[in-house]
Design an enzyme around this catalytic site. Structure first.
Site, short mmCIF file in Angstrom:
data_model
loop_
_atom_site.label_atom_id
_atom_site.label_comp_id
_atom_site.label_asym_id
_atom_site.label_seq_id
_atom_site.Cartn_x
_atom_site.Cartn_y
_atom_site.Cartn_z
N ARG A 167 -7.68 -0.26 1.01
CA ARG A 167 -8.14 -1.52 0.42
C ARG A 167 -8.60 -1.33 -1.01
O ARG A 167 -8.58 -2.29 -1.80
CB ARG A 167 -9.25 -2.12 1.29
CG ARG A 167 -10.56 -1.36 1.32
CD ARG A 167 -11.40 -1.69 2.54
NE ARG A 167 -10.78 -1.18 3.75
CZ ARG A 167 -11.26 -1.39 4.97
NH1 ARG A 167 -12.35 -2.10 5.14
NH2 ARG A 167 -10.64 -0.89 6.03
N ASP A 184 -12.22 7.21 3.92
CA ASP A 184 -11.00 6.97 4.70
C ASP A 184 -10.62 5.49 4.71
O ASP A 184 -9.61 5.12 5.29
CB ASP A 184 -11.20 7.47 6.13
CG ASP A 184 -9.88 7.61 6.88
OD1 ASP A 184 -8.83 7.67 6.21
OD2 ASP A 184 -9.90 7.65 8.12
N LYS A 194 0.84 -1.20 0.00
CA LYS A 194 0.00 0.00 0.00
C LYS A 194 0.88 1.25 0.00
O LYS A 194 1.65 1.48 0.92
CB LYS A 194 -0.91 -0.01 1.23
CG LYS A 194 -1.76 1.25 1.41
CD LYS A 194 -2.53 1.22 2.73
CE LYS A 194 -3.19 2.55 3.06
NZ LYS A 194 -3.85 2.53 4.38
N ASP A 244 1.43 6.18 6.01
CA ASP A 244 0.42 5.33 5.40
C ASP A 244 0.91 4.64 4.13
O ASP A 244 0.19 3.86 3.53
CB ASP A 244 -0.86 6.13 5.10
CG ASP A 244 -2.12 5.28 5.24
OD1 ASP A 244 -2.06 4.26 5.94
OD2 ASP A 244 -3.15 5.64 4.65
N ASP A 279 -2.61 10.39 3.83
CA ASP A 279 -4.04 10.08 3.88
C ASP A 279 -4.76 11.11 4.73
O ASP A 279 -4.70 11.08 5.96
CB ASP A 279 -4.26 8.68 4.45
CG ASP A 279 -5.73 8.30 4.49
OD1 ASP A 279 -6.54 8.94 3.78
OD2 ASP A 279 -6.07 7.35 5.22
N LYS A 287 -10.11 13.03 8.29
CA LYS A 287 -9.64 12.62 9.61
C LYS A 287 -9.54 13.82 10.54
O LYS A 287 -9.22 14.92 10.10
CB LYS A 287 -8.23 12.01 9.49
CG LYS A 287 -8.12 10.69 8.76
CD LYS A 287 -6.66 10.27 8.70
CE LYS A 287 -6.45 8.97 7.95
NZ LYS A 287 -6.96 7.80 8.68
N GLU A 316 -9.56 3.88 2.09
CA GLU A 316 -9.10 3.94 0.70
C GLU A 316 -7.99 2.93 0.40
O GLU A 316 -7.78 2.56 -0.75
CB GLU A 316 -8.60 5.35 0.39
CG GLU A 316 -7.17 5.67 0.78
CD GLU A 316 -6.88 5.54 2.27
OE1 GLU A 316 -5.75 5.17 2.63
OE2 GLU A 316 -7.79 5.80 3.09
#
Length: 459
Positions: free
Chosen positions: A313, A309, A227, A250, A232, A239, A311
């Protein structure tokens, strides 16, 4: 700069490992001045205790290092790294009654203890050096330390200097260094071929992309998917500031697979490696994707967006769908995916998901051997109903909050295709300083995977 072992040196200062329950026996074999010095300094060989024994000219002749007892090693890793952090610059050699695994852990811990992140402040300092202990594979340990250094650096660099383009540059550098090939998909080709990656990244001024690195000409096939969400914000489901502060990490999954790939390539493993990194920034603009949108993945699966949020996956789904089109003997997914995993196992364990019992056992055994702790989590199939919203094939963020790490793993499993698959939901960050692991970015699971690969891949 990655630490390396010192060349063999007969003048190296010996560091004697002394277990707490063996101190009296060891002292009985020493001369009276040594016994008096040890007693005068109150050295009891407790875990991490250091005592320098002087030569007649008051230089350091020997170093005693307390090994404590078994309970100390059960409660912590890389104890010997405390010596690397405490001793003055010079060349040292490890002595004492240690098993092969203990010597390896001690040597690697020493190398990792030399890590400093000095890109923005401070400068590298001269550090003590260790002669590689007898019986360890020095080149392999140096390759592991270099891969871990790469992972830590990538996570520690803030997002303004580590976006999708910079992540691509690092991957290209690895390909060039080791004779690999790389292909990067962007723009219209990304929108057409990888619609979830494109949708997540399109709101940012920093163009999203799919990085595809290949290396090796013979042997079994291994695909690593990481990933690469370089920052993010949470998207339109923004967030709160407290949750956004560490989001430079992230892309820890991408950092980890690149570090692992570097280890594999440097050690010359006989396999065919593929590394897939969906590199994006999840930003907010008029072009951001929305809660309630229904998106279609590369493989035709439809996904209802109930939280922008969730995102990670999404971008991994497209990358895994590509991997499934050319199935490898083993596909490994690495991601800083869910807060639920941290609630379940904390920051120090790397939880993983697989249906393959033999693979899970091999990974757990490797994690224990190389002190890279893993924990198998249940890929509980009855929970699949939680990710099936009815209006689309899948839901990216099931309501209720139960089993968040499990449902995320089940979501990714839908895209993994045939072949052996394991998903790691890592943290990628060390919140409290520990031996060989300063506060900041950290690799999780890579050393265990590297150790287990001969048992995970066909011969």
């Amino acid at each position: 700069m990655t630490a390396r072992f010192a060349d063999p040196d007969p003048a190296a200062i010996p560091i004697r490992i002394v277990a707490a329950d063996d101190l009296d026996r060891w002292l009985a074999g020493q001369d009276e001045p040594v016994r008096d010095w040890v007693a005068a300094n109150g050295f009891t060989a407790k875990a991490g205790e250091i005592l320098c024994l002087p030569a007649p000219d008051m230089s350091v002749a020997r170093v005693l290092f307390g090994w404590g007892g078994p309970k100390d090693h059960a409660r912590g890793r890389f104890l010997f790294a405390k010596a690397a952090a405490a001793l003055s610059p010079g060349t040292y050699a490890l002595t004492g009654d240690l098993s092969a695994d203990q010597r390896e852990e001690a040597a690697l811990g020493w190398l990792l203890a030399g890590y400093r992140f000095t890109r923005y402040a401070g400068k590298p300092q001269e550090a003590p050096r260790l002669v590689a202990p007898e019986g360890v594979d020095a080149a392999r340990l140096e390759a592991i330390a270099a891969g871990e250094t790469l992972t830590r650096d990538l996570i520690n660099i803030p997002a303004n200097d580590m976006g999708p383009a910079e992540l691509e540059e690092i991957a290209r550098g690895l390909a060039d260094e080791h004779g690999g090939v790389i292909e990067v998909t962007q723009s219209e080709a990304l929108a057409t071929g990888f619609p979830l990656i494109h949708t997540v990244g399109r709101a940012s001024t920093r163009a999203p992309r799919l990085i595809d690195l290949r290396w090796g000409q013979e042997g079994p096939t291994l695909t690593l998917v990481g990933k690469g969400v370089c920052f993010d914000t949470g998207g339109l489901n923004l967030k709160p500031s407290a949750s956004m502060g560490l989001m430079k990490k992230d892309m820890g999954g991408a950092a980890t697979v690149l570090g692992l790939a570097a280890m594999i390539m440097t050690t010359g493993a006989k396999l065919r490696l593929r590394v897939l990194i969906p590199a994006v920034e999840n930003a907010v603009s008029g072009d951001a994707f929305r809660p309630g949108d229904i998106l279609t993945a590369r493989n035709g699966t439809t996904v209802e967006i109930n939280n922008t949020d969730a995102e990670g996956r999404l971008v991994l789904a497209d990358a895994l769908a590509l991997a499934a089109e050319d199935p490898a003997d083993l596909t490994i997914c690495m991601a800083t995916l869910t807060g639920a995993a941290r609630v379940a196992v904390g920051p120090d364990l790397a939880p993983f998901y697989t249906d393959d019992d033999a693979m899970a056992l091999a990974l757990m055994q490797a994690g224990r051997r190389v002190r890279d702790p893993l924990w198998r989590m249940p890929l509980h199939r009855p929970y699949e109903t939680m990710i099936e919203p009815g209006i689309a094939d899948l839901d990216n963020a099931p309501k209720g909050g139960f089993a968040g790490s499990i449902t995320a793993a089940l979501f990714l499993d839908r895209f993994s295709g045939p072949g052996r698959f394991v998903h790691f939901d890592i943290f990628g960050w060390n919140p409290t300083a520990a031996p060989a692991r300063p506060v900041g970015g950290v690799g999780m699971g890579a050393r265990a995977i590297l150790d287990a690969l001969p048992r995970l891949l066909p011969t």
